[in-house]
Design a protein around this motif. Structure first.
Motif, PDB file in Angstrom:
ATOM      1  N   ALA A  50      46.343  19.654  29.133  1.00 62.08           N
ATOM      2  CA  ALA A  50      46.586  21.066  29.439  1.00 62.08           C
ATOM      3  C   ALA A  50      45.413  21.657  30.219  1.00 62.08           C
ATOM      4  N   ALA A  51      44.190  21.292  29.829  1.00 61.78           N
ATOM      5  CA  ALA A  51      43.010  21.779  30.545  1.00 61.78           C
ATOM      6  C   ALA A  51      43.031  21.291  31.987  1.00 61.78           C
ATOM      7  N   GLY A  52      43.406  20.045  32.205  1.00 65.91           N
ATOM      8  CA  GLY A  52      43.512  19.512  33.566  1.00 65.91           C
ATOM      9  C   GLY A  52      44.585  20.221  34.372  1.00 65.91           C
ATOM     10  N   ALA A  53      45.718  20.510  33.729  1.00 68.57           N
ATOM     11  CA  ALA A  53      46.802  21.212  34.416  1.00 68.57           C
ATOM     12  C   ALA A  53      46.380  22.630  34.800  1.00 68.57           C
ATOM     13  N   LEU A  54      45.673  23.307  33.894  1.00 66.16           N
ATOM     14  CA  LEU A  54      45.194  24.663  34.192  1.00 66.16           C
ATOM     15  C   LEU A  54      44.195  24.641  35.349  1.00 66.16           C
ATOM     16  N   GLU A  55      43.340  23.639  35.351  1.00 63.08           N
ATOM     17  CA  GLU A  55      42.351  23.519  36.422  1.00 63.08           C
ATOM     18  C   GLU A  55      43.044  23.326  37.776  1.00 63.08           C
ATOM     19  N   LYS A  56      44.065  22.499  37.804  1.00 61.81           N
ATOM     20  CA  LYS A  56      44.806  22.264  39.051  1.00 61.81           C
ATOM     21  C   LYS A  56      45.529  23.517  39.528  1.00 61.81           C
ATOM     22  N   LEU A  57      45.857  24.396  38.587  1.00 58.62           N
ATOM     23  CA  LEU A  57      46.537  25.641  38.946  1.00 58.62           C
ATOM     24  C   LEU A  57      45.557  26.752  39.324  1.00 58.62           C
ATOM     25  N   GLY A  58      44.262  26.443  39.303  1.00 63.00           N
ATOM     26  CA  GLY A  58      43.259  27.389  39.775  1.00 63.00           C
ATOM     27  C   GLY A  58      42.725  28.348  38.731  1.00 63.00           C
ATOM     28  N   VAL A  59      42.926  28.042  37.458  1.00 64.49           N
ATOM     29  CA  VAL A  59      42.391  28.881  36.389  1.00 64.49           C
ATOM     30  C   VAL A  59      40.898  28.590  36.258  1.00 64.49           C
ATOM     31  N   LYS A  60      40.122  29.631  36.078  1.00 66.39           N
ATOM     32  CA  LYS A  60      38.656  29.506  35.983  1.00 66.39           C
ATOM     33  C   LYS A  60      38.250  28.743  34.712  1.00 66.39           C
ATOM     34  N   ALA A  61      37.171  27.990  34.832  1.00 71.74           N
ATOM     35  CA  ALA A  61      36.686  27.138  33.745  1.00 71.74           C
ATOM     36  C   ALA A  61      36.406  27.901  32.444  1.00 71.74           C
ATOM     37  N   PRO A  62      35.765  29.080  32.480  1.00 68.99           N
ATOM     38  CA  PRO A  62      35.513  29.785  31.207  1.00 68.99           C
ATOM     39  C   PRO A  62      36.803  30.157  30.470  1.00 68.99           C
ATOM     40  N   GLU A  63      37.826  30.515  31.219  1.00 69.62           N
ATOM     41  CA  GLU A  63      39.103  30.868  30.597  1.00 69.62           C
ATOM     42  C   GLU A  63      39.773  29.627  29.992  1.00 69.62           C
ATOM     43  N   ILE A  64      39.679  28.510  30.698  1.00 65.62           N
ATOM     44  CA  ILE A  64      40.234  27.253  30.184  1.00 65.62           C
ATOM     45  C   ILE A  64      39.518  26.874  28.892  1.00 65.62           C
ATOM     46  N   ASP A  65      38.185  26.939  28.911  1.00 63.39           N
ATOM     47  CA  ASP A  65      37.399  26.589  27.727  1.00 63.39           C
ATOM     48  C   ASP A  65      37.773  27.455  26.529  1.00 63.39           C
ATOM     49  N   LYS A  66      37.979  28.739  26.759  1.00 68.43           N
ATOM     50  CA  LYS A  66      38.324  29.660  25.673  1.00 68.43           C
ATOM     51  C   LYS A  66      39.683  29.298  25.071  1.00 68.43           C
TER      52      LYS A  66
END
Length: 88
Positions: A50-66
Motif C-alpha cells: 500500500a505504501a508503494g502504491a501511494l508513493e506511485k500515486l504521488g502521495v507525500k512520504a510523511p502522509e504515507i508514513d502516518k
C-alpha cells in the motif's frame, strides 16, 4: 538497438500509460480490502504494498508514513476516496 513495436503493441503501451493513475487507484482499492482481512505477516506485507502504491500515486512520504504507522485501513480508505475525487 531500438526495439520496434507493432501498432497493436504501441497502442497497448499508450493505453497503459494513459490509464496508469486509474490502474494505481484500483490496485490501492484492492489493497484496502485485503488489509481489512489480513492478519500477522500478511498484513505487514500488504501495508508495504500500500505504501508503494501511494508513493506511485504521488502521495507525500510523511502522509504515507502516518497512514502506515497507524495501521488503520479506514485511514487508507479515506485517502483512496480523496485520490478518486481528485482524479475526476
Amino acid at each position: 538497438m531500438a526495439r520496434q513495436f507493432t501498432k497493436f503493441q504501441q497502442k497497448a503501451i499508450k493505453n497503459f500509460y494513459d490509464n496508469k493513475e486509474a490502474i494505481g487507484i484500483q490496485r490501492l482499492g484492492e489493497l484496502v480490502t485485503d488489509l481489512y482481512l489480513a492478519e500477522g505477516k500478511a498484513r505487514a506485507t500488504k501495508w508495504k504494498q500500500a505504501a508503494g502504491a501511494l508513493e506511485k500515486l504521488g502521495v507525500k512520504a510523511p502522509e504515507i508514513d502516518k497512514i502506515v504507522k497507524n495501521d488503520d485501513p479506514t485511514a487508507l480508505a479515506k485517502k483512496l476516496e480523496q485520490l478518486m475525487a481528485e482524479q475526476e
